[in-house]
Scaffold this motif. Structure first.
Motif, PDB file in Angstrom:
ATOM      1  N   GLU A 181      25.218  50.944  15.636  1.00 58.68           N
ATOM      2  CA  GLU A 181      24.769  49.737  16.324  1.00 58.68           C
ATOM      3  C   GLU A 181      24.635  48.561  15.357  1.00 58.68           C
ATOM      4  N   VAL A 182      24.115  48.826  14.164  1.00 65.48           N
ATOM      5  CA  VAL A 182      23.999  47.768  13.163  1.00 65.48           C
ATOM      6  C   VAL A 182      25.377  47.183  12.857  1.00 65.48           C
ATOM      7  N   ARG A 183      26.327  48.067  12.642  1.00 63.11           N
ATOM      8  CA  ARG A 183      27.675  47.587  12.335  1.00 63.11           C
ATOM      9  C   ARG A 183      28.251  46.804  13.519  1.00 63.11           C
ATOM     10  N   ARG A 184      27.962  47.241  14.735  1.00 61.10           N
ATOM     11  CA  ARG A 184      28.493  46.540  15.911  1.00 61.10           C
ATOM     12  C   ARG A 184      27.982  45.114  15.999  1.00 61.10           C
ATOM     13  N   VAL A 185      26.667  44.904  15.796  1.00 61.58           N
ATOM     14  CA  VAL A 185      26.089  43.576  16.012  1.00 61.58           C
ATOM     15  C   VAL A 185      26.264  42.646  14.818  1.00 61.58           C
ATOM     16  N   LEU A 186      26.584  43.196  13.645  1.00 56.92           N
ATOM     17  CA  LEU A 186      26.839  42.346  12.487  1.00 56.92           C
ATOM     18  C   LEU A 186      28.177  41.616  12.637  1.00 56.92           C
ATOM     19  N   LYS A 187      28.211  40.386  12.171  1.00 54.58           N
ATOM     20  CA  LYS A 187      29.477  39.681  12.059  1.00 54.58           C
ATOM     21  C   LYS A 187      30.314  40.323  10.950  1.00 54.58           C
ATOM     22  N   PRO A 188      31.641  40.247  11.029  1.00 53.13           N
ATOM     23  CA  PRO A 188      32.451  40.683   9.888  1.00 53.13           C
ATOM     24  C   PRO A 188      32.014  39.961   8.611  1.00 53.13           C
ATOM     25  N   GLY A 189      31.759  40.734   7.569  1.00 48.32           N
ATOM     26  CA  GLY A 189      31.242  40.167   6.333  1.00 48.32           C
ATOM     27  C   GLY A 189      29.734  40.041   6.287  1.00 48.32           C
ATOM     28  N   GLY A 190      29.045  40.318   7.409  1.00 43.49           N
ATOM     29  CA  GLY A 190      27.587  40.258   7.433  1.00 43.49           C
ATOM     30  C   GLY A 190      26.967  41.407   6.665  1.00 43.49           C
ATOM     31  N   HIS A 191      25.687  41.272   6.336  1.00 40.41           N
ATOM     32  CA  HIS A 191      25.012  42.235   5.468  1.00 40.41           C
ATOM     33  C   HIS A 191      23.855  42.943   6.173  1.00 40.41           C
ATOM     34  N   PHE A 192      23.734  44.207   5.856  1.00 38.36           N
ATOM     35  CA  PHE A 192      22.603  45.042   6.279  1.00 38.36           C
ATOM     36  C   PHE A 192      21.718  45.290   5.071  1.00 38.36           C
ATOM     37  N   HIS A 193      20.411  45.120   5.249  1.00 37.83           N
ATOM     38  CA  HIS A 193      19.437  45.287   4.166  1.00 37.83           C
ATOM     39  C   HIS A 193      18.390  46.314   4.585  1.00 37.83           C
ATOM     40  N   HIS A 194      18.093  47.231   3.688  1.00 34.64           N
ATOM     41  CA  HIS A 194      17.226  48.362   4.002  1.00 34.64           C
ATOM     42  C   HIS A 194      16.216  48.581   2.887  1.00 34.64           C
ATOM     43  N   CYS A 195      14.999  48.938   3.265  1.00 34.35           N
ATOM     44  CA  CYS A 195      13.976  49.344   2.305  1.00 34.35           C
ATOM     45  C   CYS A 195      13.114  50.418   2.948  1.00 34.35           C
ATOM     46  N   ASP A 196      12.921  51.535   2.233  1.00 32.34           N
ATOM     47  CA  ASP A 196      12.080  52.590   2.799  1.00 32.34           C
ATOM     48  C   ASP A 196      11.666  53.568   1.702  1.00 32.34           C
ATOM     49  N   MET A 197      10.687  54.370   2.034  1.00 20.98           N
ATOM     50  CA  MET A 197      10.342  55.531   1.222  1.00 20.98           C
ATOM     51  C   MET A 197      11.489  56.534   1.318  1.00 20.98           C
ATOM     52  N   LEU A 198      11.918  57.067   0.175  1.00 18.17           N
ATOM     53  CA  LEU A 198      13.002  58.032   0.144  1.00 18.17           C
ATOM     54  C   LEU A 198      12.549  59.284  -0.587  1.00 18.17           C
ATOM     55  N   ARG A 199      13.425  60.279  -0.626  1.00 20.27           N
ATOM     56  CA  ARG A 199      13.102  61.512  -1.341  1.00 20.27           C
ATOM     57  C   ARG A 199      13.556  61.374  -2.787  1.00 20.27           C
ATOM     58  N   PRO A 200      12.620  61.409  -3.757  1.00 18.38           N
ATOM     59  CA  PRO A 200      13.019  61.287  -5.157  1.00 18.38           C
ATOM     60  C   PRO A 200      14.017  62.377  -5.546  1.00 18.38           C
ATOM     61  N   PRO A 201      15.051  62.042  -6.313  1.00 16.64           N
ATOM     62  CA  PRO A 201      16.064  63.034  -6.653  1.00 16.64           C
ATOM     63  C   PRO A 201      15.591  64.100  -7.634  1.00 16.64           C
ATOM     64  N   HIS A 202      14.524  63.812  -8.383  1.00 14.80           N
ATOM     65  CA  HIS A 202      14.025  64.765  -9.364  1.00 14.80           C
ATOM     66  C   HIS A 202      12.908  65.617  -8.749  1.00 14.80           C
ATOM     67  N   PRO A 203      13.055  66.939  -8.731  1.00 16.68           N
ATOM     68  CA  PRO A 203      12.083  67.806  -8.051  1.00 16.68           C
ATOM     69  C   PRO A 203      10.643  67.621  -8.523  1.00 16.68           C
ATOM     70  N   ARG A 204      10.440  67.439  -9.831  1.00 17.00           N
ATOM     71  CA  ARG A 204       9.072  67.274 -10.326  1.00 17.00           C
ATOM     72  C   ARG A 204       8.452  65.979  -9.818  1.00 17.00           C
ATOM     73  N   VAL A 205       9.244  64.916  -9.807  1.00 19.75           N
ATOM     74  CA  VAL A 205       8.742  63.648  -9.270  1.00 19.75           C
ATOM     75  C   VAL A 205       8.429  63.800  -7.787  1.00 19.75           C
ATOM     76  N   ALA A 206       9.320  64.481  -7.056  1.00 17.56           N
ATOM     77  CA  ALA A 206       9.101  64.687  -5.623  1.00 17.56           C
ATOM     78  C   ALA A 206       7.809  65.467  -5.371  1.00 17.56           C
ATOM     79  N   LYS A 207       7.556  66.482  -6.175  1.00 16.55           N
ATOM     80  CA  LYS A 207       6.342  67.290  -5.992  1.00 16.55           C
ATOM     81  C   LYS A 207       5.089  66.439  -6.184  1.00 16.55           C
ATOM     82  N   LEU A 208       5.084  65.617  -7.232  1.00 16.47           N
ATOM     83  CA  LEU A 208       3.944  64.731  -7.472  1.00 16.47           C
ATOM     84  C   LEU A 208       3.804  63.704  -6.348  1.00 16.47           C
ATOM     85  N   TYR A 209       4.937  63.184  -5.920  1.00 11.91           N
ATOM     86  CA  TYR A 209       4.973  62.173  -4.855  1.00 11.91           C
ATOM     87  C   TYR A 209       4.378  62.721  -3.566  1.00 11.91           C
TER      88      TYR A 209
END
Length: 249
Positions: free
Chosen positions: A149-177
Protein backbone atom coordinates in the motif's frame (compact mmCIF):
# COMPACT_ATOMS: atom_id res chain seq x y z
CA UNK A 1 10.18 -18.39 -0.11
CA UNK A 2 12.54 -15.47 0.55
CA UNK A 3 13.59 -15.14 4.20
CA UNK A 4 11.96 -11.73 4.88
CA UNK A 5 8.66 -12.88 3.40
CA UNK A 6 8.71 -16.20 5.27
CA UNK A 7 9.16 -14.31 8.54
CA UNK A 8 6.03 -12.34 7.70
CA UNK A 9 4.10 -15.61 7.46
CA UNK A 10 5.40 -16.64 10.89
CA UNK A 11 4.58 -13.28 12.44
CA UNK A 12 1.00 -13.46 11.21
CA UNK A 13 0.61 -16.97 12.58
CA UNK A 14 1.92 -15.92 16.00
CA UNK A 15 0.32 -12.53 16.45
CA UNK A 16 -2.75 -12.05 14.24
CA UNK A 17 -5.04 -12.53 17.23
CA UNK A 18 -3.34 -9.69 19.12
CA UNK A 19 -3.33 -7.40 16.09
CA UNK A 20 -7.01 -7.94 15.38
CA UNK A 21 -8.44 -7.98 18.90
CA UNK A 22 -6.12 -6.64 21.59
CA UNK A 23 -4.09 -3.67 20.40
CA UNK A 24 -6.87 -1.14 19.90
CA UNK A 25 -7.94 -1.40 23.58
CA UNK A 26 -4.28 -1.14 24.61
CA UNK A 27 -3.73 2.13 22.77
CA UNK A 28 -7.05 3.48 23.99
CA UNK A 29 -5.83 2.71 27.51
CA UNK A 30 -2.42 4.39 27.10
CA UNK A 31 -3.29 7.32 24.80
CA UNK A 32 -3.39 9.98 27.52
CA UNK A 33 0.09 9.15 28.79
CA UNK A 34 1.69 7.49 25.73
CA UNK A 35 4.28 10.22 25.09
CA UNK A 36 5.16 10.64 28.76
CA UNK A 37 5.58 6.89 29.31
CA UNK A 38 7.88 6.62 26.32
CA UNK A 39 10.00 9.49 27.55
CA UNK A 40 10.44 7.64 30.83
CA UNK A 41 11.09 4.23 29.24
CA UNK A 42 13.63 5.67 26.78
CA UNK A 43 15.52 7.47 29.56
CA UNK A 44 14.79 10.80 27.88
CA UNK A 45 15.89 9.70 24.40
CA UNK A 46 12.44 9.76 22.78
CA UNK A 47 12.95 13.09 21.01
CA UNK A 48 16.49 12.08 20.04
CA UNK A 49 15.05 9.11 18.17
CA UNK A 50 12.64 11.44 16.37
CA UNK A 51 15.49 13.74 15.35
CA UNK A 52 17.37 10.81 13.82
CA UNK A 53 14.20 9.82 11.97
CA UNK A 54 13.75 13.33 10.63
CA UNK A 55 17.42 13.63 9.62
CA UNK A 56 16.72 11.32 6.66
CA UNK A 57 13.62 13.21 5.52
CA UNK A 58 14.00 15.77 2.75
CA UNK A 59 11.13 18.21 2.26
CA UNK A 60 10.21 20.81 -0.35
CA UNK A 61 7.44 23.41 -0.21
CA UNK A 62 4.00 22.09 -1.03
CA UNK A 63 4.84 18.40 -0.80
CA UNK A 64 2.14 15.90 0.21
CA UNK A 65 3.09 13.78 3.22
CA UNK A 66 1.26 10.88 4.86
CA UNK A 67 2.01 9.58 8.36
CA UNK A 68 0.57 6.09 8.86
CA UNK A 69 -0.15 4.76 12.35
CA UNK A 70 0.20 8.42 13.26
CA UNK A 71 -0.66 8.05 16.95
CA UNK A 72 -0.17 11.38 18.71
CA UNK A 73 1.05 13.10 15.50
CA UNK A 74 4.68 13.46 16.56
CA UNK A 75 5.94 12.98 13.00
CA UNK A 76 3.32 15.19 11.37
CA UNK A 77 4.12 18.01 13.81
CA UNK A 78 7.85 17.59 13.19
CA UNK A 79 7.29 17.74 9.42
CA UNK A 80 5.26 20.94 9.68
CA UNK A 81 7.82 22.55 11.97
CA UNK A 82 10.40 21.97 9.26
CA UNK A 83 8.23 22.98 6.29
CA UNK A 84 4.92 24.69 7.15
CA UNK A 85 3.68 24.55 3.53
CA UNK A 86 3.45 20.76 3.52
CA UNK A 87 0.04 19.14 3.22
CA UNK A 88 0.21 16.54 5.97
CA UNK A 89 -2.22 13.65 6.22
CA UNK A 90 -2.45 11.15 9.07
CA UNK A 91 -4.15 7.79 9.46
CA UNK A 92 -4.51 5.66 12.56
CA UNK A 93 -7.04 3.05 13.63
CA UNK A 94 -7.22 4.26 17.23
CA UNK A 95 -9.60 7.12 17.99
CA UNK A 96 -8.09 7.94 21.39
CA UNK A 97 -4.54 8.28 20.06
CA UNK A 98 -5.67 10.49 17.19
CA UNK A 99 -7.74 12.60 19.57
CA UNK A 100 -4.57 13.38 21.49
CA UNK A 101 -2.74 13.94 18.20
CA UNK A 102 -5.38 16.36 16.93
CA UNK A 103 -5.20 18.34 20.19
CA UNK A 104 -1.40 18.51 19.95
CA UNK A 105 -1.55 19.82 16.38
CA UNK A 106 -4.27 22.37 17.19
CA UNK A 107 -2.29 23.69 20.16
CA UNK A 108 0.50 24.51 17.70
CA UNK A 109 -1.79 26.05 15.12
CA UNK A 110 -1.12 23.21 12.67
CA UNK A 111 -3.49 21.48 10.29
CA UNK A 112 -3.10 17.70 9.89
CA UNK A 113 -5.78 15.98 7.85
CA UNK A 114 -6.55 12.94 9.96
CA UNK A 115 -8.46 9.78 9.08
CA UNK A 116 -9.43 6.90 11.33
CA UNK A 117 -8.86 3.78 9.31
CA UNK A 118 -6.94 0.60 8.52
CA UNK A 119 -3.42 1.21 7.23
CA UNK A 120 -3.49 -2.15 5.43
CA UNK A 121 -5.96 -0.59 2.95
CA UNK A 122 -5.05 3.08 2.63
CA UNK A 123 -7.98 5.27 1.49
CA UNK A 124 -5.83 7.39 -0.83
CA UNK A 125 -5.29 7.39 -4.60
CA UNK A 126 -2.32 5.88 -6.40
CA UNK A 127 0.84 7.95 -6.84
CA UNK A 128 -0.35 10.71 -4.50
CA UNK A 129 2.28 11.32 -1.80
CA UNK A 130 5.86 12.56 -1.95
CA UNK A 131 6.58 11.23 1.55
CA UNK A 132 5.10 8.40 3.63
CA UNK A 133 6.26 7.88 7.22
CA UNK A 134 5.77 5.13 9.79
CA UNK A 135 7.06 5.33 13.36
CA UNK A 136 6.77 2.99 16.37
CA UNK A 137 4.13 0.71 14.87
CA UNK A 138 5.58 -1.67 12.29
CA UNK A 139 5.88 -4.50 14.84
CA UNK A 140 2.10 -4.57 15.03
CA UNK A 141 1.36 -4.70 11.30
CA UNK A 142 1.09 -7.16 8.42
CA UNK A 143 4.01 -5.53 6.68
CA UNK A 144 3.67 -7.33 3.38
CA UNK A 145 0.26 -5.66 2.93
CA UNK A 146 1.32 -2.30 4.36
CA UNK A 147 4.41 -2.00 2.17
CA UNK A 148 2.41 -2.79 -0.95
CA UNK A 149 0.00 0.00 0.00
CA UNK A 150 2.85 2.40 0.79
CA UNK A 151 4.36 1.77 -2.61
CA UNK A 152 0.97 2.24 -4.28
CA UNK A 153 0.25 5.67 -2.76
CA UNK A 154 3.79 7.02 -3.16
CA UNK A 155 4.58 9.01 -6.27
CA UNK A 156 7.34 7.54 -8.47
CA UNK A 157 10.56 8.68 -6.82
CA UNK A 158 8.78 9.35 -3.51
CA UNK A 159 10.30 8.25 -0.22
CA UNK A 160 9.18 6.04 2.64
CA UNK A 161 10.64 6.76 6.09
CA UNK A 162 10.53 4.34 9.00
CA UNK A 163 11.61 4.33 12.64
CA UNK A 164 10.92 1.60 15.17
CA UNK A 165 12.28 -0.67 17.85
CA UNK A 166 13.98 -3.62 16.14
CA UNK A 167 15.63 -6.86 17.19
CA UNK A 168 19.34 -6.25 17.88
CA UNK A 169 21.49 -8.52 15.69
CA UNK A 170 23.83 -9.44 18.55
CA UNK A 171 22.32 -12.04 20.93
CA UNK A 172 23.94 -10.59 24.06
CA UNK A 173 22.65 -7.11 23.28
CA UNK A 174 19.20 -8.55 22.55
CA UNK A 175 19.16 -10.37 25.90
CA UNK A 176 20.01 -7.18 27.80
CA UNK A 177 17.52 -5.21 25.71
CA UNK A 178 14.61 -7.56 26.36
CA UNK A 179 15.44 -7.65 30.06
CA UNK A 180 15.34 -3.87 30.22
CA UNK A 181 12.09 -3.74 28.28
CA UNK A 182 10.44 -6.20 30.67
CA UNK A 183 11.45 -3.94 33.54
CA UNK A 184 10.18 -0.84 31.70
CA UNK A 185 6.82 -2.38 30.87
CA UNK A 186 6.24 -3.23 34.51
CA UNK A 187 7.63 0.07 35.82
CA UNK A 188 5.65 2.33 33.49
CA UNK A 189 2.50 0.25 34.04
CA UNK A 190 2.80 0.89 37.76
CA UNK A 191 3.86 4.53 37.39
CA UNK A 192 1.02 5.48 35.03
CA UNK A 193 -1.52 3.03 36.46
CA UNK A 194 -2.10 1.15 33.23
CA UNK A 195 -5.41 -0.61 32.78
CA UNK A 196 -6.06 -4.28 32.14
CA UNK A 197 -5.67 -4.16 28.33
CA UNK A 198 -2.11 -2.82 28.55
CA UNK A 199 -1.19 -5.12 31.42
CA UNK A 200 -2.37 -8.18 29.51
CA UNK A 201 -0.21 -7.37 26.48
CA UNK A 202 3.15 -6.99 28.22
CA UNK A 203 4.34 -10.45 27.13
CA UNK A 204 3.13 -9.83 23.59
CA UNK A 205 5.28 -6.70 23.25
CA UNK A 206 8.43 -8.66 24.08
CA UNK A 207 7.49 -11.65 21.92
CA UNK A 208 6.65 -9.42 18.95
CA UNK A 209 10.05 -7.78 19.15
CA UNK A 210 11.86 -11.10 19.60
CA UNK A 211 10.25 -12.30 16.35
CA UNK A 212 10.86 -9.04 14.48
CA UNK A 213 13.65 -7.83 12.20
CA UNK A 214 17.16 -6.58 12.67
CA UNK A 215 17.92 -3.27 10.90
CA UNK A 216 19.53 -5.08 7.96
CA UNK A 217 16.68 -7.59 7.71
CA UNK A 218 14.20 -4.74 7.64
CA UNK A 219 16.12 -3.23 4.72
CA UNK A 220 15.90 -6.59 2.94
CA UNK A 221 12.13 -6.65 3.46
CA UNK A 222 11.79 -3.22 1.88
CA UNK A 223 13.81 -4.37 -1.12
CA UNK A 224 11.68 -7.51 -1.39
CA UNK A 225 8.69 -5.20 -1.83
CA UNK A 226 10.28 -3.36 -4.72
CA UNK A 227 11.75 -0.37 -2.91
CA UNK A 228 15.14 0.96 -4.01
CA UNK A 229 17.93 3.12 -2.61
CA UNK A 230 17.30 1.67 0.84
CA UNK A 231 19.46 3.10 3.61
CA UNK A 232 19.30 2.65 7.36
CA UNK A 233 20.84 3.87 10.58
CA UNK A 234 21.16 1.59 13.60
CA UNK A 235 20.84 3.31 16.96
CA UNK A 236 21.92 1.79 20.27
CA UNK A 237 23.51 -1.33 18.72
CA UNK A 238 20.44 -2.07 16.60
CA UNK A 239 17.79 -1.57 19.28
CA UNK A 240 16.30 1.19 17.14
CA UNK A 241 16.37 1.34 13.36
CA UNK A 242 15.76 4.30 11.06
CA UNK A 243 15.15 3.57 7.37
CA UNK A 244 14.63 5.45 4.14
CA UNK A 245 13.55 3.81 0.89
CA UNK A 246 12.42 5.09 -2.50
CA UNK A 247 9.71 4.05 -4.92
CA UNK A 248 11.33 3.46 -8.33
CA UNK A 249 10.88 6.19 -10.93
Amino acid sequence: MDAPLSKEVKRKQLFSHYWQNDLDPVFTDVASYYDSANQVASLGLWNWFLRHHMDLVETKPGMHALDICAGTNAVGIALLKREPTLEVFAIDRNVAMQTVGRQRAQERGMVIRATIGDVHKLPYPDNHFDIVTLQWASRHLRLDEVFDEVRRVLKPGGHFHHCDMLRPPHPRVAKLYFGYLRFCLNFTAALFRSGEPALNCRKYFIDALDNFYSPEEFSDLLRAHGMVNVVHKSLLAGMIGVHRAQKPL
